[in-house]
Scaffold this active site. Structure first.
Site, PDB file in Angstrom:
ATOM      1  N   CYS A 235      28.037  40.209  49.111  1.00 40.69           N
ATOM      2  CA  CYS A 235      28.578  38.900  49.476  1.00 40.69           C
ATOM      3  C   CYS A 235      27.443  37.989  49.932  1.00 40.69           C
ATOM      4  CB  CYS A 235      29.623  39.053  50.588  1.00 40.69           C
ATOM      5  SG  CYS A 235      30.307  37.491  51.155  1.00 40.69           S
TER       6      CYS A 235
ATOM      7  N   CYS B  13      34.613  39.610  54.780  1.00 39.34           N
ATOM      8  CA  CYS B  13      34.966  38.239  55.188  1.00 39.34           C
ATOM      9  C   CYS B  13      35.969  37.574  54.261  1.00 39.34           C
ATOM     10  CB  CYS B  13      33.714  37.380  55.309  1.00 39.34           C
ATOM     11  SG  CYS B  13      32.930  37.005  53.710  1.00 39.34           S
TER      12      CYS B  13
ATOM     13  N   CYS C  10      35.167  39.623  49.086  1.00 38.03           N
ATOM     14  CA  CYS C  10      34.401  40.425  50.031  1.00 38.03           C
ATOM     15  C   CYS C  10      35.357  41.173  50.954  1.00 38.03           C
ATOM     16  CB  CYS C  10      33.473  39.524  50.849  1.00 38.03           C
ATOM     17  SG  CYS C  10      32.570  40.410  52.143  1.00 38.03           S
TER      18      CYS C  10
ATOM     19  N   CYS D 237      28.223  36.845  53.910  1.00 31.98           N
ATOM     20  CA  CYS D 237      28.002  37.730  55.067  1.00 31.98           C
ATOM     21  C   CYS D 237      27.069  38.892  54.761  1.00 31.98           C
ATOM     22  CB  CYS D 237      29.338  38.255  55.593  1.00 31.98           C
ATOM     23  SG  CYS D 237      30.170  39.396  54.460  1.00 31.98           S
TER      24      CYS D 237
ATOM     25  N   HIS E 170      38.212  45.945  23.871  1.00 28.31           N
ATOM     26  CA  HIS E 170      39.422  45.344  24.443  1.00 28.31           C
ATOM     27  C   HIS E 170      40.549  46.365  24.287  1.00 28.31           C
ATOM     28  CE1 HIS E 170      41.934  42.333  26.115  1.00 28.31           C
ATOM     29  NE2 HIS E 170      42.654  42.137  25.030  1.00 28.31           N
TER      30      HIS E 170
ATOM     31  N   CYS F 238      40.827  43.942  31.524  1.00 31.47           N
ATOM     32  CA  CYS F 238      41.771  44.270  30.459  1.00 31.47           C
ATOM     33  C   CYS F 238      42.143  45.754  30.437  1.00 31.47           C
ATOM     34  CB  CYS F 238      41.226  43.830  29.104  1.00 31.47           C
ATOM     35  SG  CYS F 238      39.625  44.538  28.657  1.00 31.47           S
TER      36      CYS F 238
ATOM     37  N   ASP G 283      49.800  41.614  24.574  1.00 32.10           N
ATOM     38  CA  ASP G 283      48.599  41.550  25.402  1.00 32.10           C
ATOM     39  C   ASP G 283      48.992  41.036  26.778  1.00 32.10           C
ATOM     40  OD1 ASP G 283      46.140  40.824  26.664  1.00 32.10           O
ATOM     41  OD2 ASP G 283      45.177  40.768  24.699  1.00 32.10           O
TER      42      ASP G 283
END
Length: 655
Positions: A272, A242, A239, A275, A325, A298, A342
Site C-alpha cells: 500500500c 487502511c 489494503c 500506509c 480466459h 475471470c 460469461d
C-alpha cells in the site's frame, strides 16, 4: 491436485488399466525410496514408450507423478534432490492399498543397473520400438514428429485431467446446498416467470422464434444477479490495514497451508502506497471458498458461477480458453443446445465475443463437466483454418483420441437412457461445429471487466477506448423502442433504467426487464458502466482513453409509426453528476427539431414538448473535465450500488 482427487481419477479407469499403470508408478517410486541419494532414479523421460502408452492415456496417472514430487524439466520429469520423500511415500502407500482392495497384494521390486533405471522400469518395451536398421524413412520422420509433441502433449493431458477432476467439485451436494442458501432463487424464479409471460404476450413474439422456457430466463436472472449483486472484480485488492485502494503488485509469495487447503497455488503480494503495509491476495481455486470471498478475476468468477449453475439445477460446463480466459456453458433444454455464459461480462449466448469483440487469437477452447470433456473451439470462431494453424501444442488426432477415450470411460458408468441422451446431444453439437459462424450485425464490444490498463495489456479492449481503438468508439445495439399491443391499448409507454441493477424496466405486461445498459441503446460512443467499490457507487462515464475525453455520447430511439397513435405528453428524467468543468448536454430530437437541455434540468420528470411526433431520439453528450481523470468528471445515472430507484425514466401518454 489433492490425492483424493487423483484417486477419483484413477478409479474411473478399468481394473486392468489401473493395475498396469499403478505397477509402473510403484516401480518409479520404489526406485527413489530405496535409493534416495542416487540421481539416476529421479529422472523419467517423457518420451519413454512405457510412459507414452501405459501412463499418459490412464486418467490420474500423470497426476500421481506430480503428487509424488516430480516436476516438468524439458523432455524429462525430474524429482529435485531437495524434495522430501514423505509425499512420495504417501502416494506409494495409497496405491498399494488401492491395489489390495482389488485383490492384488504383491508390490513391484526395485530395478537395478543401467544409466536410466526409470527408463525401463522392468518392462519389456523393445517390441514396440522399431530398430534403427529396420526403421524406414517415413517411420523415422513420423517418430521425430511425434517426439516433438511428447512434452507438450504430456502437459496438455495433465491440464485436461486436472480440470476433469476439478469440475467434480461442482457435484458436491454440500457445496450446492451452500450455494443455494446464498442465491435468492425464489426471487430469480419469479423474475424469470414474469419475463417468459411477457415474451409470450409480446406482439414481437412469433412462432419462428426459439421455444424459450422459464429456465432460459432463470439463467439470465442468475447471470445478472451474480454480476451486479454477488461477485466483485479485483484488479488490486484494498489494503488490509487502511482499506485504501492504493496497493500495487510486488510479486508472488508462497501460499500458506490454510490457503493451500482452498487451492490457492498462487498468492499475489501487494504494498500500500498510503500506509506501506503488505496485503496478500490468494487466488483461490475452490468454489466453496469463493462463495465466501466473492471476489477475483475471470478464473474465480467462472469457477464460482459454474457451481451456482449446478446448484440451481442447470447442466453446466466449465470452459477453458488456452489464451487465458474462462467462462461457463449451460445447456438449454428448450433449445437443445449449449449456451455461452460469461459471468464477468454479464453476457449470454454471444460466443463470438472473444474473437470478434476482444480480438483474441483463439487456439484451444475445451469444456469440462462431470460427464465429458469436449473441444468446443469451433463455437467461438469464424475462421477454422486460422485457428487450426495456431494449434501447435498437440496433434489433432491425439486430442480426438484423448477426448474419445474419456467419453467412452464416462459413458460406461451411465444408465442406458443417459447414454442415449448424451450421444444424441453430441451428434447435434458436432453438426453445429461444421457450420462456420458469422459475427455480422452482432455489435460485439471489447472487454469491460477489469481496468483499462489491464485490458489493454491483454489486447482485449476490442473497438472501445485505448490503443488501436476505433476512432469513432462506436457501441450500442441499434435497438429501437416500438409499442407493444398492450401499450397501444393503454395508450401509455413507460421505460426506466437502473444503473445499480444495470437493467431496463418496461412497465407494459407487468414489467419486463432487460439486462445491460447497452441492450436498449441505439448508439453509444466511448462509454462504459463503472463501479466504485470503495464508495459503493455505480454510473456510466467515458472510457479511460484520449479519444473518449472529447467525444462521448449515447442515444435511445423511439419509433411509433406502426400505429395511428401520436405523442401527447412526454416526460423525461435523466439524472447525472458533473465535477470540475465537466458538462452533460441532452438533446430530444424529432424529424423537425431538436430541444437541448443541460444535465441539471432533467433531474426530475420534466415535460418535453414534442406533441404530435411519432419518431424521436434522446441523446446525451459528455465533454469537459480536468486532467487524466477528465473521463470521471461527467457521470450518467450515478447512484448507490444498492439503490432501488430509476435515475433514467421516460413516460409517454399517447393520443
Amino acid at each position: 491436485m489433492a490425492l483424493d482427487s487423483i484417486q477419483q481419477l484413477l478409479s474411473e479407469n478399468s481394473k486392468d488399466s489401473f493395475l498396469e499403470a499403478s505397477e509402473i508408478l510403484l516401480k518409479f517410486a520404489s526406485n527413489v525410496l530405496k535409493n534416495p541419494n542416487d540421481p539416476k532414479y529421479r529422472k523419467i523421460r517423457v518420451g519413454n514408450p512405457v510412459v507414452q502408452t501405459k501412463l499418459l492415456p490412464v486418467s490420474g496417472a500423470l497426476e500421481c507423478l506430480f503428487e509424488m514430487g516430480f516436476l516438468e524439466d524439458g523432455d524429462f520429469l525430474t524429482m529435485p534432490a531437495t524434495s522430501r520423500l514423505n509425499r512420495m511415500q504417501h502416494v506409494y502407500d495409497e496405491l498399494v492399498k488401492q491395489r489390495q482392495r482389488l485383490g492384488v497384494n504383491s508390490t513391484p521390486l526395485e530395478t537395478s543397473g543401467g544409466e536410466e533405471p526409470n527408463e525401463r522400469v522392468g518392462m519389456n518395451t523393445t517390441a514396440s520400438v522399431p530398430s534403427k536398421t529396420t526403421c524406414s524413412r517415413s517411420q523415422a520422420s513420423q517418430a521425430s514428429s511425434n517426439n516433438s509433441f511428447q512434452v507438450s502433449e504430456a502437459v496438455f493431458l495433465n491440464k485436461i485431467q486436472t480440470n476433469l477432476s476439478h469440475v467434480l467439485l461442482y457435484e458436491d451436494a454440500n457445496l450446492q446446498r451452500k450455494a443455494r442458501e446464498i442465491i435468492p432463487l425464489s426471487n430469480l424464479q419469479t423474475e424469470a416467470d414474469k419475463q417468459l409471460k411477457t415474451l409470450q404476450h409480446s406482439s414481437n413474439h412469433s412462432a419462428q422464434q426459439p421455444p424459450y422456457d422459464a429456465q432460459d430466463f432463470l439463467l439470465l436472472a442468475l447471470l445478472n444477479w451474480f454480476k451486479t449483486s454477488f461477485f466483485r472484480w479485483v484488479d488490486a485488492p484494498q489494503c488490509d490495514a487502511c482499506s485504501a485502494n492504493t496497493t500495487s503488485l510486488l510479486g508472488g509469495v508462497t501460499p500458506s497451508p490454510a490457503e493451500q487447503i482452498w487451492g490457492a497455488a498462487r498468492v499475489e503480494n501487494y504494498r500500500c502506497s498510503s500506509c506501506n503495509q503488505l496485503t496478500r491476495f490468494p487466488r483461490y481455486n475452490h468454489p466453496g471458498k469463493l462463495l465466501e470471498t466473492r471476489r477475483g478475476r475471470c478464473g474465480e468468477w467462472a469457477n464460482c458461477f459454474t457451481l451456482c449453475c449446478r446448484a440451481v439445477g442447470f447442466e453446466a460446463r466449465y470452459v477453458l480458453d488456452w489464451t487465458d480466459h474462462v467462462w461457463t456453458e449451460v445447456y438449454s433444454r428448450s433449445q437443445s443446445r449449449w449456451m455461452h455464459c460469461d459471468a464477468c461480462e454479464n453476457i449470454c449466448d454471444k460466443p463470438l465475443l472473444y474473437e470478434a469483440g476482444w480480438k483474441k487469437k483463439l487456439t484451444y477452447v475445451l469444456a469440462f463437466s462431470r460427464d465429458e470433456v469436449q473441444d468446443v473451439t469451433w463455437r467461438y470462431t469464424t475462421n477454422h483454418e486460422q485457428v487450426l494453424a495456431r494449434r501447435t501444442e498437440c496433434r489433432e488426432h491425439w486430442l480426438l483420441q484423448v477426448i474419445h477415450q474419456n467419453w467412452k470411460r464416462k459413458l460406461q458408468a451411465m444408465s442406458e437412457e443417459r447414454r442415449h441422451e448424451l450421444t444424441v446431444r453430441l451428434v447435434s453439437e458436432l453438426v453445429e461445429f461444421t457450420i462456420v459462424r458469422s459475427a455480422d450485425g452482432q455489435n460485439l464490444s471489447g472487454r469491460t471487466s477489469g481496468s483499462l490498463a489491464w485490458r489493454e495489456s491483454r489486447g482485449e479492449v476490442g473497438a472501445g477506448a485505448g490503443a488501436g481503438a476505433d476512432p469513432d468508439g462506436a457501441q450500442g445495439s441499434g435497438f429501437m423502442f416500438t409499442l407493444t399491443e398492450e401499450e397501444k391499448k393503454s395508450e401509455f409507454f413507460h421505460v426506466s433504467y437502473s444503473c445499480a441493477g444495470d437493467v431496463y424496466h418496461r412497465a407494459s405486461s407487468g414489467g419486463v426487464q432487460v439486462a445491460g445498459w447497452q441492450s436498449c441503446v441505439n448508439e453509444a460512443r466511448n462509454l462504459a458502466r463503472k463501479e466504485e467499490r470503495d464508495w459503493r457507487m455505480v454510473y456510466i462515464a467515458r472510457q479511460e482513453g484520449s479519444a473518449a475525453v472529447t467525444a462521448a455520447s449515447v442515444s435511445w430511439k423511439f419509433d411509433f409509426t406502426d400505429t395511428d397513435l401520436k405523442i401527447g405528453r412526454l416526460q423525461l428524467k435523466a439524472q447525472g453528476a458533473t465535477f470540475e468543468n465537466g458538462v452533460i448536454n441532452w438533446q430530444v430530437c424529432t424529424d423537425d427539431e431538436c430541444l437541448v437541455f443541460r444535465g441539471e434540468e432533467l433531474h426530475t420528470l420534466t415535460d418535453v414538448n414534442i406533441k404530435g411526433s411519432r419518431i424521436f431520439s434522446v441523446t446525451a453528450r459528455l465533454s469537459g473535465g480536468q486532467g487524466d481523470v477528465a473521463w470521471q468528471h461527467t457521470q450518467l445515472f450515478r447512484q448507490p450500488m444498492d439503490a432501488t430507484d430509476y435515475p433514467f425514466e421516460i413516460k409517454i401518454n399517447l393520443v
